[in-house]
Scaffold this active site. Structure first.
Site, PDB file in Angstrom:
ATOM      1  N   ASP A 201       0.833  -1.198   0.000  1.00  0.00           N
ATOM      2  CA  ASP A 201       0.000   0.000   0.000  1.00  0.00           C
ATOM      3  C   ASP A 201       0.872   1.255   0.000  1.00  0.00           C
ATOM      4  O   ASP A 201       0.564   2.244  -0.649  1.00  0.00           O
ATOM      5  CB  ASP A 201      -0.907   0.029   1.236  1.00  0.00           C
ATOM      6  CG  ASP A 201      -2.017  -0.999   1.117  1.00  0.00           C
ATOM      7  OD1 ASP A 201      -2.057  -1.694   0.079  1.00  0.00           O
ATOM      8  OD2 ASP A 201      -2.807  -1.108   2.070  1.00  0.00           O
TER       9      ASP A 201
ATOM     10  N   SER B 288     -34.376  -5.856 -21.446  1.00  0.00           N
ATOM     11  CA  SER B 288     -34.277  -6.807 -20.340  1.00  0.00           C
ATOM     12  C   SER B 288     -34.577  -8.189 -20.894  1.00  0.00           C
ATOM     13  O   SER B 288     -34.780  -8.357 -22.095  1.00  0.00           O
ATOM     14  CB  SER B 288     -35.231  -6.428 -19.218  1.00  0.00           C
ATOM     15  OG  SER B 288     -36.542  -6.568 -19.664  1.00  0.00           O
TER      16      SER B 288
ATOM     17  N   LYS C 169     -27.062 -14.513 -12.585  1.00  0.00           N
ATOM     18  CA  LYS C 169     -27.896 -13.319 -12.689  1.00  0.00           C
ATOM     19  C   LYS C 169     -27.621 -12.480 -11.444  1.00  0.00           C
ATOM     20  O   LYS C 169     -28.124 -12.756 -10.360  1.00  0.00           O
ATOM     21  CB  LYS C 169     -29.375 -13.679 -12.782  1.00  0.00           C
ATOM     22  CG  LYS C 169     -30.243 -12.459 -13.070  1.00  0.00           C
ATOM     23  CD  LYS C 169     -31.661 -12.842 -13.394  1.00  0.00           C
ATOM     24  CE  LYS C 169     -32.441 -11.643 -13.887  1.00  0.00           C
ATOM     25  NZ  LYS C 169     -32.493 -10.531 -12.927  1.00  0.00           N
TER      26      LYS C 169
ATOM     27  N   ARG D 185     -30.082   2.152 -16.855  1.00  0.00           N
ATOM     28  CA  ARG D 185     -30.977   1.640 -17.878  1.00  0.00           C
ATOM     29  C   ARG D 185     -32.163   2.580 -18.127  1.00  0.00           C
ATOM     30  O   ARG D 185     -32.604   2.755 -19.256  1.00  0.00           O
ATOM     31  CB  ARG D 185     -31.495   0.284 -17.442  1.00  0.00           C
ATOM     32  CG  ARG D 185     -32.229  -0.441 -18.523  1.00  0.00           C
ATOM     33  CD  ARG D 185     -32.430  -1.874 -18.097  1.00  0.00           C
ATOM     34  NE  ARG D 185     -33.705  -2.019 -17.471  1.00  0.00           N
ATOM     35  CZ  ARG D 185     -34.719  -2.678 -18.027  1.00  0.00           C
ATOM     36  NH1 ARG D 185     -34.563  -3.269 -19.188  1.00  0.00           N
ATOM     37  NH2 ARG D 185     -35.857  -2.775 -17.412  1.00  0.00           N
TER      38      ARG D 185
ATOM     39  N   LYS E   1     -34.768 -18.258 -12.302  1.00  0.00           N
ATOM     40  CA  LYS E   1     -34.522 -17.794 -10.928  1.00  0.00           C
ATOM     41  C   LYS E   1     -34.475 -18.933  -9.923  1.00  0.00           C
ATOM     42  O   LYS E   1     -34.912 -20.034 -10.194  1.00  0.00           O
ATOM     43  CB  LYS E   1     -35.629 -16.817 -10.537  1.00  0.00           C
ATOM     44  CG  LYS E   1     -35.628 -15.570 -11.399  1.00  0.00           C
ATOM     45  CD  LYS E   1     -36.175 -14.404 -10.622  1.00  0.00           C
ATOM     46  CE  LYS E   1     -36.077 -13.145 -11.447  1.00  0.00           C
ATOM     47  NZ  LYS E   1     -36.561 -11.979 -10.745  1.00  0.00           N
TER      48      LYS E   1
HETATM   49  S1  IVH Z   1     -28.398 -10.025 -20.132  1.00  0.00           S
HETATM   50  C1  IVH Z   1     -30.630  -8.340 -23.728  1.00  0.00           C
HETATM   51  N1  IVH Z   1     -27.004 -11.171 -18.216  1.00  0.00           N
HETATM   52  O1  IVH Z   1     -31.048  -8.825 -15.155  1.00  0.00           O
HETATM   53  C2  IVH Z   1     -30.095  -9.042 -22.551  1.00  0.00           C
HETATM   54  N2  IVH Z   1     -28.658  -9.579 -17.593  1.00  0.00           N
HETATM   55  O2  IVH Z   1     -33.600  -8.256 -17.468  1.00  0.00           O
HETATM   56  C3  IVH Z   1     -29.647  -8.110 -21.509  1.00  0.00           C
HETATM   57  N3  IVH Z   1     -28.761  -9.156 -15.170  1.00  0.00           N
HETATM   58  O3  IVH Z   1     -31.705  -5.735 -15.363  1.00  0.00           O
HETATM   59  C4  IVH Z   1     -29.469  -8.663 -20.160  1.00  0.00           C
HETATM   60  N4  IVH Z   1     -27.162 -10.549 -14.598  1.00  0.00           N
HETATM   61  O4  IVH Z   1     -29.206  -5.951 -15.425  1.00  0.00           O
HETATM   62  C5  IVH Z   1     -27.981 -10.289 -18.503  1.00  0.00           C
HETATM   63  N5  IVH Z   1     -25.660 -12.247 -16.643  1.00  0.00           N
HETATM   64  C6  IVH Z   1     -26.636 -11.369 -16.943  1.00  0.00           C
HETATM   65  C7  IVH Z   1     -27.303 -10.618 -15.944  1.00  0.00           C
HETATM   66  C8  IVH Z   1     -28.311  -9.740 -16.312  1.00  0.00           C
HETATM   67  C9  IVH Z   1     -28.044  -9.659 -14.162  1.00  0.00           C
HETATM   68  C10 IVH Z   1     -29.839  -8.164 -14.983  1.00  0.00           C
HETATM   69  C11 IVH Z   1     -29.836  -7.056 -15.976  1.00  0.00           C
HETATM   70  C12 IVH Z   1     -31.296  -6.750 -16.199  1.00  0.00           C
HETATM   71  C13 IVH Z   1     -31.971  -8.000 -15.774  1.00  0.00           C
HETATM   72  C14 IVH Z   1     -32.469  -8.766 -16.987  1.00  0.00           C
END
Ligand code: IVH
Length: 680
Positions: free
Chosen positions: A35, A84, A123, A144, A321
């Site tokens: 550090d 989404s 996710k 978003r 989920k």
């Molecule tokens: S893909 C077009 N991959 O989950 C596809 N989303 O609706 C775009 N999220 O708010 C999303 N982990 O922020 C994707 N591995 C992942 C994700 C992810 C979290 C969130 C994203 C969005 C919601 C999906």
């Protein structure tokens, strides 16, 4: 006057070096400088920039902090909308099978066609962000919003060390990196502890804390919130050869120095998706951050294009989920549960709610102070959490929803089970029933403890049977267990002769035990497994333990005055001595004597350890056993007496406390080394 070339070059070199250290530290998790060395470089760059303001550039590592307070967040029109994904409604395994069947149908694949290649990802439970880089430099971050128009949060994201200000390697002309801003559990806990210490409001969960931080107007505030980032996709990009697969996009982002979760996996067919879902489901609670499911994506970008979109959502991706671990419900009532040592634990009786995969009707409020701190009243709407096998707990009250007729709960002055006085000693958090083994609740719990797997290990003696034995007056003390016959047991409700004889056999089997297990099984206050083992080793037989005075007991490694007094108090009770005599008379005997050789040469001998976090290979119990086998002690909390803290992934407050107290911290490898190390 133009700046001398040497100064420009020095500033450039410093920036490059600092960026490299940031990358090593935040992205690779493997710092290569101290550090102090880092601070020295940083200070030198800051001084140079201060003397020559012309040197300043927004992507200098010194520019993360600072910046003025904004009046409002400006709108940003996304170059490509931030869509989404669909969520599979079937949270069972079948969800993965359905998605694969859907994709095959959409692609017109028959049963003979080979499995589809997918990429499975976590996710993350945070908020979506779009990071724009031009010529490799970070220029803008946007939320978003409504998917077309988001908010400009560049000032806050710039403070996040996990977000590179400059991409590494051959960066595209323009690239928008999409991903999730989230907070690690340990960072969240630490932050909440700081908030509490400062008398500020605490946050309900990591996701809310992250979302709140990112929308701050004052970047100084955002900088104090420990935010992390994982990339999972792209927005607009130009000036590079786009890879053919999504997985290759993620690999490329990783090479640009952007954090991408290692828990992504290329899999094939429904089978592969299922295996991933199960694997992550099983590891979910051990991840250092919260996830609410997994995401499956068709890996080939060509096939993604072919599949296209349905209204606003891609057909090629789905979120699968897991059961939520936090839910809202109402507190119907609050009362107390009586534990083995008479502790009265305030417990919320809830409107039944499905959380963490089961229906929860009770949640612990831990003790009076915790209940007051969280300010839980009867009638409140609360957030209940149940993760893994942990007892459900009330995380927080939804203050806005408190009804007019809500009322606080007062701890009772007497034990609700036996009517004895309930007292709370001045320096204790716990209110206790003073009834001892006169109290049926304590008797039942004492019996359960006695029969427990780590104590006398009587198989089949669970909550239900303990309750029946106590309320039916068949058993008053553990010694009574050894007088039970098949006939009297078989008379109990719902007890067949076969199970009765199994229980009797299990009780019989338990007679052959070790002295350490026996001492532990007695349930002496403050005598846990480690202490029981130390007593067994040092004193060798139960008679000596029973007769030892406070001074003699304190000669035993790691027995302090409080523990010693508890032991003396226990054996001072004629009733307790009688139970011990009866147990011995019933034939309880010790296979292993205290003279068992302990590896006194191990570096762990006589040392006190605290285990925290998840170790890569050893289980908590396994590590504890190894320490004890070598004459070490394992304690639950960090104090000045702790010699070592063994910290794994997601170590929390115990690690912080150890750092504050300057206690040696070991990882798993360090522990194993020490266990084998010979003290000279
Ligand atoms: S893909 C077009 N991959 O989950 C596809 N989303 O609706 C775009 N999220 O708010 C999303 N982990 O922020 C994707 N591995 C992942 C994700 C992810 C979290 C969130 C994203 C969005 C919601 C999906």
């Amino acid at each position: 006057m133009a700046l001398p070339q040497s100064i420009i070059a020095r500033a450039e070199a410093l920036r490059a070096e600092i960026e490299q250290h940031n990358y090593d530290y935040y992205i690779l998790d493997g710092p290569t400088v101290t550090d102090a060395e880092y601070d020295r470089l940083f200070f030198e760059l800051q001084s140079l920039e201060h003397e020559h303001p012309e040197l300043l550039s927004p992507d200098s590592p010194t520019q993360r902090i600072g910046g003025g307070v904004l009046a409002e967040l400006k709108p940003v029109v996304h170059a490509l909308p931030m869509l989404s994904i669909r969520t599979e409604t079937d949270i069972s395994d079948a969800g993965a099978i359905k998605f694969d069947a859907y994709i095959r149908r959409e692609l017109g694949l028959d049963d003979q066609a080979p499995p589809v290649e997918y990429i499975a990802e976590l996710k993350f439970d945070g908020l979506a962000i779009n990071l724009r880089y031009e010529d490799g430099r970070f220029v803008q971050a946007a939320t978003r919003g409504n998917s077309e128009v988001g908010e400009d949060v560049t000032h806050n994201v710039r403070t996040m060390q996990h977000v590179p200000l400059k991409l590494r390697g051959n960066a595209p002309k323009v690239i928008e990196i999409r991903g999730e801003i989230y907070m690690r559990r340990s960072d969240f806990d630490r932050m909440n502890e700081r908030q509490m210490a400062a008398g500020e409001k605490t946050f309900v969960n990591p996701r809310n804390a992250a979302a709140g931080a990112i929308r701050q107007l004052d970047p100084g505030m955002a900088a104090q919130r420990p935010l992390s980032f994982f990339a999972y996709g792209l927005g607009e990009s130009s000036g590079w050869r786009t890879p053919d697969r999504h997985g290759e996009v993620l690999d490329a982002l990783e090479e640009f120095g952007v954090p991408v979760s290692k828990d992504r996996r290329v899999v094939h067919g429904a089978h592969g998706l299922l295996a991933y879902h199960r694997d992550i489901g099983e590891r979910r609670d051990r991840l250092p951050f919260g996830i609410d499911g997994v995401v499956y994506k068709v890996n080939s970008l060509r096939l993604q294009q072919q599949l296209g979109f349905r209204t606003r959502e891609p057909r090629w991706a789905i979120a699968h989920k897991y059961p939520a671990q936090e839910e809202m419900t109402t507190v119907l009532n609050i009362d107390v549960q009586v534990g083995r040592t008479g502790a009265l634990t305030p417990t919320a009786r809830l409107q039944p709610v499905f959380v963490g995969g089961v229906t929860v009707t009770n949640a612990t409020l831990h003790n009076e102070d915790e209940m007051r701190r969280k300010d839980v009243w009867i009638g409140d709407t609360v957030i209940v959490r149940r993760a893994g096998d942990v007892i459900p707990e009330v995380v927080a009250v939804v203050a806005e929803r408190r009804p007019a007729d809500a009322r606080p709960y007062a701890m009772p002055a007497t034990c609700p089970v036996c009517g004895s006085a309930a007292v709370r000693l001045p320096d204790e958090a716990v209110t206790r029933c003073t009834g001892g083994l006169f109290c049926p609740a304590q008797r039942r719990q004492a019996l359960l403890h006695f029969a427990g797997r780590r104590a006398m290990d009587i198989e089949g003696l669970g909550e239900k049977l303990a309750e029946q034995l106590v309320s039916g007056h068949l058993v008053r003390t553990p010694a009574d267990l050894y007088k039970l016959g098949i006939a009297s047991l078989a008379e109990l409700d719902r007890m067949a002769e076969k199970s009765a004889s199994n229980i009797v056999a299990a009780i019989e089997k338990s007679k052959r035990t070790t002295l350490a297990r026996f001492i532990y099984a007695l349930g002496i206050r403050n005598v846990g497994e480690s202490t029981a083992q130390a007593l067994s080793r040092s004193l060798g037989n139960i008679g000596r333990v029973a007769k030892a005075d406070v001074d003699a007991l304190q000669q035993v490694p790691d027995v302090g005055p409080v523990v010693a007094q508890s032991i003396v108090d226990f054996f001072a009770e004629a009733h307790n001595r009688q139970v011990v005599d009866q147990l011995l008379a019933a034939g309880v005997s010790f296979a292993e004597t205290s003279t068992r050789e302990v590896d006194t040469a191990s570096g762990a001998y006589g040392k006190t350890f605290v285990l925290t976090g998840v170790l890569p290979r050893l289980t908590r119990d396994g590590a504890a056993q190894m320490i004890r086998d070598r004459g070490g002690k394992v304690s639950g909390s960090v104090s000045k007496k702790t010699h070592f803290v063994v910290a794994g992934e997601d170590a929390g407050t115990k690690l912080v406390k150890a750092q504050e107290l300057g206690i040696d911290i070991l990882d798993e490898a360090g522990l194993l080394n020490l266990l084998e190390a010979k003290t000279i």
